[in-house]
Design an enzyme around this catalytic site. Structure first.
Site, short mmCIF file in Angstrom:
data_model
loop_
_atom_site.label_atom_id
_atom_site.label_comp_id
_atom_site.label_asym_id
_atom_site.label_seq_id
_atom_site.Cartn_x
_atom_site.Cartn_y
_atom_site.Cartn_z
N GLU A 176 0.82 -1.22 0.00
CA GLU A 176 0.00 0.00 0.00
C GLU A 176 0.85 1.27 0.00
OE1 GLU A 176 -2.68 0.50 3.33
OE2 GLU A 176 -3.66 2.23 2.43
N LYS A 221 -2.52 -2.04 -3.16
CA LYS A 221 -3.57 -1.18 -2.59
C LYS A 221 -3.19 0.28 -2.82
CE LYS A 221 -6.01 -0.19 1.73
NZ LYS A 221 -6.71 -0.81 2.86
P1 13P Z 1 -9.33 4.14 4.09
O1 13P Z 1 -10.19 3.39 3.11
O2 13P Z 1 -10.11 4.76 5.21
O3 13P Z 1 -8.36 5.06 3.42
O4 13P Z 1 -8.44 3.04 4.86
C1 13P Z 1 -7.88 2.03 4.14
C2 13P Z 1 -6.63 1.61 4.80
O5 13P Z 1 -6.48 0.47 5.16
C3 13P Z 1 -5.56 2.61 4.96
O6 13P Z 1 -4.37 1.95 5.31
#
Ligand code: 13P
Length: 342
Positions: A176, A221
């Protein structure tokens, strides 16, 4: 027999399903509970997560749940471990393993995510506790000339080292790299978001290659390509969908089985509309779905309000949001569906 990483990754992006990000750290969940004037205690955190994990949506629309350390070790009121409840719903339990984005030395205004020290040992324990995927979030801030190459490179390198450690231990890494859209400093327009996201993703995939990470056994992500919250700019659903897809197609190899977006501060409905528009744009080389935190939980949190008697109302709100996003994951969401009451 150990499950294959590819099989776990494919299950995480199964048709019409997506991931519930419920891995708020103790600090973040306190902020969320503050909005409904609820004190954050081990018990209130358990009650909230139990409300979500026992909702019908889990069976139909949720492929995996990202948990915080405390929650993976926690049990429901009747003593059933949360990991078991999640598995019984047909979803995969996952775990946030990073230890937060910390101020980067000699790089004012930038963050680097920590948590590699001792990670191998923690992954082995999380595997024993039932986790089959993990998450590590890097944050990239746009502000004037930022981000610096130092910040992009350090965060991409840490993501790759994390991903390799996960795969070594039978755990699918969610990679991510979040280019932030929220916060006071987010004054950038959509094209600057595109440029920085493209740079970040290209750097991340170079580092993943160098670290021997198997792309078939990971999930990306990313953020969507949107203007910063304080830019004063509005982008249409079509523009966000078109630019996000163009950026991803130029950066993400087709060997990656799935891309599961973060919501990042978009409204619930925007996050759904954008995802649906992208999936409606035709054949894609990877599955495109959700891994939302706020955009899956906010309505449920508000409907629940910290009260046991509102548990069913909280679950209804969660079921509705999850169903809307499931439709979006196959490009079939519409405002008409949205208006059909929860
Ligand atoms: P949000 O969808 O609230 O951005 O959170 C996703 C997430 O796991 C951030 O690390």
């Amino acid at each position: 027999m150990t499950e294959r990483l590819e099989d776990i990754a494919n299950k995480m992006v199964a048709e019409g399903k997506g991931i519930l990000a419920a891995d708020e750290s103790t600090g973040t969940i306190k902020k969320r509970f503050d909005t409904i004037s609820l004190t954050s205690t081990e018990e209130s955190r358990r009650d909230y997560r139990e409300m979500l994990f026992r909702a019908d949506a889990m069976k139909d629309y949720i492929s995996g749940v990202i948990l915080f350390d405390e929650t993976l070790r926690q049990a429901a009121r009747d003593g059933t471990p949360f990991s078991r409840i999640i598995q019984d719903a047909g979803a995969v339990p996952g775990i946030k393993v990073d230890q937060g984005a910390k101020d980067m030395a000699l790089s004012p205004g930038e963050k680097v995510t920590e948590g590699l020290t001792g990670l191998r040992g923690r992954l082995k324990e999380y595997y024993e506790l039932g986790a089959r995927f993990a998450k590590w979030r890097a944050v990239i801030t746009i502000d004037g000339p930022l981000p610096s190459w130092n910040c992009v490179k350090a965060n991409a390198h840490a993501l790759a080292r994390y991903a390799a450690l996960c795969q070594e231990n039978g755990i699918v890494p969610i990679v991510e790299p979040e280019v932030l859209m929220d916060g006071e400093r987010a004054k950038h327009d959509i094209d600057r978001c595109y440029e920085v996201t493209e740079w970040t993703l290209k750097t991340v995939f170079t580092e993943l290659y160098d670290a021997n990470v198997m792309l078939e056994g990971m999930i990306l992500k990313p953020n969507m390509i949107v203007p910063g919250d304080h830019s004063g700019q509005k982008a249409s659903v079509e523009e966000v969908a078109e630019k996000t897809l163009r950026c991803l197609k130029s950066c993400v190899p087709p060997a990656v089985p799935g891309i599961a977006f973060l919501s990042g501060g978009q409204s619930d409905e925007q996050a759904t509309a954008h995802l649906s528009a992208m999936n409606a744009m035709g054949q894609l080389p990877w599955k495109l779905t959700y891994s939302y935190g706020r955009a899956l939980q906010t309505a449920a949190l508000n409907a629940w309000g910290g009260k046991m008697e509102n548990e069913a109302a909280g679950q209804r709100a969660f079921n509705h949001r999850a169903r809307m996003n499931s439709l979006a994951a196959t490009g079939r969401w519409s405002e008409t569906e949205e208006k059909k009451a929860a």
